[in-house]
Design a protein around this motif. Structure first.
Motif, PDB file in Angstrom:
ATOM      1  N   SER A 189       0.824  -1.210   0.000  1.00 47.66           N
ATOM      2  CA  SER A 189       0.000   0.000   0.000  1.00 47.66           C
ATOM      3  C   SER A 189       0.858   1.260   0.000  1.00 47.66           C
ATOM      4  O   SER A 189       0.527   2.239  -0.671  1.00 47.66           O
ATOM      5  CB  SER A 189      -0.916   0.009   1.218  1.00 47.66           C
ATOM      6  OG  SER A 189      -1.783  -1.089   1.182  1.00 47.66           O
ATOM      7  N   PHE A 211      -6.958   9.598  -6.421  1.00 43.51           N
ATOM      8  CA  PHE A 211      -7.788   8.614  -5.725  1.00 43.51           C
ATOM      9  C   PHE A 211      -6.981   7.370  -5.412  1.00 43.51           C
ATOM     10  O   PHE A 211      -7.076   6.809  -4.318  1.00 43.51           O
ATOM     11  CB  PHE A 211      -9.009   8.257  -6.580  1.00 43.51           C
ATOM     12  CG  PHE A 211      -9.828   7.145  -6.012  1.00 43.51           C
ATOM     13  CD1 PHE A 211     -10.652   7.369  -4.923  1.00 43.51           C
ATOM     14  CD2 PHE A 211      -9.754   5.871  -6.548  1.00 43.51           C
ATOM     15  CE1 PHE A 211     -11.406   6.345  -4.384  1.00 43.51           C
ATOM     16  CE2 PHE A 211     -10.501   4.838  -6.021  1.00 43.51           C
ATOM     17  CZ  PHE A 211     -11.326   5.069  -4.931  1.00 43.51           C
ATOM     18  N   LEU A 212      -6.150   6.941  -6.356  1.00 43.02           N
ATOM     19  CA  LEU A 212      -5.290   5.783  -6.151  1.00 43.02           C
ATOM     20  C   LEU A 212      -4.315   6.027  -5.001  1.00 43.02           C
ATOM     21  O   LEU A 212      -4.091   5.151  -4.163  1.00 43.02           O
ATOM     22  CB  LEU A 212      -4.533   5.480  -7.446  1.00 43.02           C
ATOM     23  CG  LEU A 212      -3.668   4.242  -7.490  1.00 43.02           C
ATOM     24  CD1 LEU A 212      -4.534   3.011  -7.407  1.00 43.02           C
ATOM     25  CD2 LEU A 212      -2.866   4.228  -8.773  1.00 43.02           C
ATOM     26  N   VAL A 233      -4.674   8.152  -2.431  1.00 42.10           N
ATOM     27  CA  VAL A 233      -5.409   8.205  -1.157  1.00 42.10           C
ATOM     28  C   VAL A 233      -5.845   6.803  -0.736  1.00 42.10           C
ATOM     29  O   VAL A 233      -5.735   6.437   0.436  1.00 42.10           O
ATOM     30  CB  VAL A 233      -6.616   9.161  -1.269  1.00 42.10           C
ATOM     31  CG1 VAL A 233      -7.526   9.045  -0.070  1.00 42.10           C
ATOM     32  CG2 VAL A 233      -6.131  10.583  -1.437  1.00 42.10           C
ATOM     33  N   ALA A 234      -6.322   6.001  -1.678  1.00 43.06           N
ATOM     34  CA  ALA A 234      -6.732   4.631  -1.361  1.00 43.06           C
ATOM     35  C   ALA A 234      -5.548   3.804  -0.875  1.00 43.06           C
ATOM     36  O   ALA A 234      -5.685   3.018   0.069  1.00 43.06           O
ATOM     37  CB  ALA A 234      -7.370   3.980  -2.586  1.00 43.06           C
ATOM     38  N   GLY A 235      -4.402   3.971  -1.494  1.00 40.29           N
ATOM     39  CA  GLY A 235      -3.212   3.253  -1.041  1.00 40.29           C
ATOM     40  C   GLY A 235      -2.794   3.650   0.358  1.00 40.29           C
ATOM     41  O   GLY A 235      -2.421   2.808   1.177  1.00 40.29           O
ATOM     42  N   LEU A 279      -4.811   4.941   2.734  1.00 37.25           N
ATOM     43  CA  LEU A 279      -5.812   4.421   3.669  1.00 37.25           C
ATOM     44  C   LEU A 279      -5.651   2.922   3.878  1.00 37.25           C
ATOM     45  O   LEU A 279      -5.820   2.423   4.998  1.00 37.25           O
ATOM     46  CB  LEU A 279      -7.212   4.749   3.169  1.00 37.25           C
ATOM     47  CG  LEU A 279      -7.601   6.221   3.189  1.00 37.25           C
ATOM     48  CD1 LEU A 279      -8.975   6.416   2.586  1.00 37.25           C
ATOM     49  CD2 LEU A 279      -7.544   6.779   4.594  1.00 37.25           C
ATOM     50  N   SER A 280      -5.299   2.205   2.829  1.00 41.90           N
ATOM     51  CA  SER A 280      -5.069   0.774   2.953  1.00 41.90           C
ATOM     52  C   SER A 280      -3.869   0.483   3.856  1.00 41.90           C
ATOM     53  O   SER A 280      -3.905  -0.434   4.672  1.00 41.90           O
ATOM     54  CB  SER A 280      -4.849   0.179   1.571  1.00 41.90           C
ATOM     55  OG  SER A 280      -4.500  -1.174   1.670  1.00 41.90           O
TER      56      SER A 280
END
Length: 97
Positions: free
Chosen positions: A2, A76-77, A79-81, A83-84
């Motif tokens: 992540s 978005f990618l 931020v998602a990484g 958060l993961s």
């Protein structure tokens, strides 16, 4: 993994620069690497980082950092990484695994 996704999307994905030009109305269309980085102009790199930290106008920040759908997806990618990665550290702490 992540953290690697977050770092790649933030600093290595090929995107447009998006920093505000001298006329104050248009945005730089030079190639840059990463959502947070500017183009070859040193001032553009500092300008993008400064806009994110100071946030004088939210509309200017969103237009400069995310000028096209490609940059929005990359952000978005990133931020998602992130958060993961945070979830991968916090969940085991609370579940005791």
């Amino acid at each position: 993994m992540s953290i690697a996704v977050f770092a790649y999307a933030s600093f290595q994905v090929p995107v447009w620069c998006g920093a505000v030009n001298r006329d104050g109305r248009t945005y730089c269309r030079n190639n840059a690497y990463g959502v947070l980085m500017g183009c070859r102009n040193r001032q553009h790199r500092w300008q993008k980082l400064k806009m994110i930290v100071l946030r004088s106008k939210v509309g200017d920040v969103s237009r400069a950092v995310f000028p096209t759908a490609k940059e929005k997806f990359n952000a978005f990618l990133a931020v998602a990484g992130l958060l993961s990665a945070i979830a991968a550290v916090i969940v085991p702490v609370f579940t005791g695994d």
